[in-house]
Design a protein around this motif. Structure first.
Motif, short mmCIF file in Angstrom:
data_model
loop_
_atom_site.label_atom_id
_atom_site.label_comp_id
_atom_site.label_asym_id
_atom_site.label_seq_id
_atom_site.Cartn_x
_atom_site.Cartn_y
_atom_site.Cartn_z
N LEU A 38 0.82 -1.21 0.00
CA LEU A 38 0.00 0.00 0.00
C LEU A 38 0.85 1.26 0.00
O LEU A 38 0.59 2.21 -0.76
CB LEU A 38 -0.94 0.01 1.21
CG LEU A 38 -2.06 -1.02 1.22
CD1 LEU A 38 -2.83 -0.95 2.53
CD2 LEU A 38 -2.99 -0.81 0.03
N ILE A 39 1.86 1.28 0.84
CA ILE A 39 2.73 2.46 0.92
C ILE A 39 3.47 2.69 -0.38
O ILE A 39 3.49 3.81 -0.92
CB ILE A 39 3.71 2.32 2.11
CG1 ILE A 39 2.94 2.35 3.43
CG2 ILE A 39 4.77 3.41 2.05
CD1 ILE A 39 3.74 1.89 4.63
N GLN A 40 4.08 1.65 -0.91
CA GLN A 40 4.87 1.80 -2.13
C GLN A 40 4.03 2.17 -3.34
O GLN A 40 4.50 2.86 -4.23
CB GLN A 40 5.66 0.52 -2.41
CG GLN A 40 6.78 0.29 -1.44
CD GLN A 40 7.51 -1.01 -1.67
OE1 GLN A 40 6.99 -1.96 -2.27
NE2 GLN A 40 8.74 -1.10 -1.18
N ASN A 41 2.77 1.72 -3.37
CA ASN A 41 1.94 1.97 -4.53
C ASN A 41 1.03 3.18 -4.41
O ASN A 41 0.55 3.67 -5.43
CB ASN A 41 1.11 0.72 -4.85
CG ASN A 41 1.98 -0.37 -5.43
OD1 ASN A 41 2.31 -0.34 -6.59
ND2 ASN A 41 2.38 -1.30 -4.60
N HIS A 42 0.80 3.66 -3.22
CA HIS A 42 -0.13 4.78 -3.06
C HIS A 42 0.52 6.06 -2.55
O HIS A 42 0.05 7.15 -2.85
CB HIS A 42 -1.30 4.38 -2.16
CG HIS A 42 -2.13 3.31 -2.78
ND1 HIS A 42 -3.04 3.54 -3.78
CD2 HIS A 42 -2.17 1.97 -2.56
CE1 HIS A 42 -3.61 2.42 -4.15
NE2 HIS A 42 -3.09 1.44 -3.42
N ALA A 43 1.59 5.95 -1.79
CA ALA A 43 2.24 7.15 -1.26
C ALA A 43 2.75 8.08 -2.37
O ALA A 43 2.57 9.30 -2.26
CB ALA A 43 3.36 6.77 -0.31
N PRO A 44 3.37 7.56 -3.44
CA PRO A 44 3.82 8.48 -4.49
C PRO A 44 2.67 9.29 -5.11
O PRO A 44 2.83 10.49 -5.36
CB PRO A 44 4.45 7.55 -5.54
CG PRO A 44 4.91 6.37 -4.73
CD PRO A 44 3.83 6.19 -3.68
N LEU A 47 1.63 12.02 -2.62
CA LEU A 47 2.61 13.11 -2.63
C LEU A 47 2.51 13.94 -3.90
O LEU A 47 2.61 15.17 -3.85
CB LEU A 47 4.02 12.54 -2.47
CG LEU A 47 4.30 11.86 -1.13
CD1 LEU A 47 5.64 11.17 -1.16
CD2 LEU A 47 4.20 12.86 0.00
N GLN A 48 2.30 13.30 -5.02
CA GLN A 48 2.16 14.01 -6.30
C GLN A 48 0.97 14.95 -6.26
O GLN A 48 1.04 16.09 -6.72
CB GLN A 48 1.99 13.00 -7.44
CG GLN A 48 1.86 13.62 -8.80
CD GLN A 48 3.14 14.24 -9.31
OE1 GLN A 48 4.22 13.96 -8.82
NE2 GLN A 48 3.03 15.11 -10.29
N GLU A 49 -0.13 14.50 -5.68
CA GLU A 49 -1.33 15.32 -5.60
C GLU A 49 -1.12 16.55 -4.70
O GLU A 49 -1.76 17.57 -4.89
CB GLU A 49 -2.51 14.50 -5.08
CG GLU A 49 -2.99 13.47 -6.08
CD GLU A 49 -4.01 12.52 -5.50
OE1 GLU A 49 -4.37 12.64 -4.31
OE2 GLU A 49 -4.46 11.62 -6.25
#
Length: 64
Positions: A38-44, A47-49
């Motif tokens: 979840l962290i690796q696939n959703h955190a970026p 952050l981009q948003e």
């Protein structure tokens, strides 16, 4: 050798069961693996948003 960090998390029983079911549905054998996914696939994306502001044409016109 990788230096791993430790995170402690407290969940209510209902949230933990939900996470376990979702982990199993995606084929993860542990909650740790699921949380890492979840962290690796959703955190970026999160952050981009928060780095870029996207305005519709009408919002841009109103801003200008």
């Amino acid at each position: 050798m990788t230096n791993n960090e430790f995170i402690e998390i407290h969940l209510d029983a209902e949230t933990k069961q939900l996470a376990k079911r979702a982990a199993v549905a995606l084929g993860y054998s542990t909650l740790t693996e699921f949380f890492i996914y979840l962290i690796q696939n959703h955190a970026p994306q999160v952050l981009q948003e928060h780095v870029h502001i996207q305005l519709s044409h009408a919002q841009f016109e109103q801003f200008v």
